[in-house]
Design a protein around this motif. Structure first.
Motif, PDB file in Angstrom:
ATOM      1  N   ILE A  58      29.534   8.086  -5.655  1.00 58.40           N
ATOM      2  CA  ILE A  58      28.642   9.238  -5.816  1.00 58.40           C
ATOM      3  C   ILE A  58      29.384  10.342  -6.564  1.00 58.40           C
ATOM      4  O   ILE A  58      30.552  10.608  -6.299  1.00 58.40           O
ATOM      5  CB  ILE A  58      28.164   9.745  -4.447  1.00 58.40           C
ATOM      6  N   GLU A  81      23.849  15.632  -6.221  1.00 58.88           N
ATOM      7  CA  GLU A  81      24.564  14.377  -6.056  1.00 58.88           C
ATOM      8  C   GLU A  81      23.829  13.271  -6.797  1.00 58.88           C
ATOM      9  O   GLU A  81      22.611  13.148  -6.700  1.00 58.88           O
ATOM     10  CB  GLU A  81      24.695  14.018  -4.581  1.00 58.88           C
ATOM     11  N   LEU A  83      23.671   9.290  -7.056  1.00 63.60           N
ATOM     12  CA  LEU A  83      24.042   8.019  -6.441  1.00 63.60           C
ATOM     13  C   LEU A  83      24.449   7.024  -7.519  1.00 63.60           C
ATOM     14  O   LEU A  83      24.155   7.220  -8.702  1.00 63.60           O
ATOM     15  CB  LEU A  83      22.872   7.472  -5.640  1.00 63.60           C
TER      16      LEU A  83
END
Length: 118
Positions: A58, A81, A83
């Motif tokens: 991440i 964030e 992924l």
């Protein structure tokens, strides 16, 4: 005095080798940097960053904008964030012209997660 002049170059070489050798031997390879691929677009007073994370970790990214006018407040956007195999689009603006735009990357470890991933 003659002895010092003749040994000075040898002493200098020995000093350089002595100081340089332990550092060269103790350096470990740096861990790989897994940073999302980001590109930015500026259209008038609005900036947009598109980021794609092709790595299995991440990445937390933030959009930063430096405005041209002294009275226009620079912007540091909220962190997002990304992924693994994910995408994110960040956008923000100045009131007038933009001087510079960049994206910062911060690695995410298990202890530094801010909340559930989307």
């Amino acid at each position: 005095m003659v002895m010092i002049r003749r040994s000075a170059p040898a002493l200098a070489v020995a000093t350089v080798l002595w100081w340089g050798a332990p550092q060269a031997l103790s350096q470990e390879p740096a861990p790989p940097e897994y940073r999302a691929d980001c590109w930015t677009e500026v259209e008038g007073s609005r900036a947009t960053a598109h980021c794609l994370n092709p790595y299995p970790v991440i990445d937390r990214v933030r959009l930063h904008i430096e405005c041209e006018r002294w009275w226009d407040i620079d912007t540091d956007g909220a962190a997002a964030e990304i992924l693994p195999a994910g995408r994110v689009t960040l956008t923000d603006r100045c009131w007038k012209e933009i001087r510079a735009v960049w994206v910062s990357h911060h690695p995410v470890t298990e202890g530094s997660r801010t909340g559930p991933a989307e």
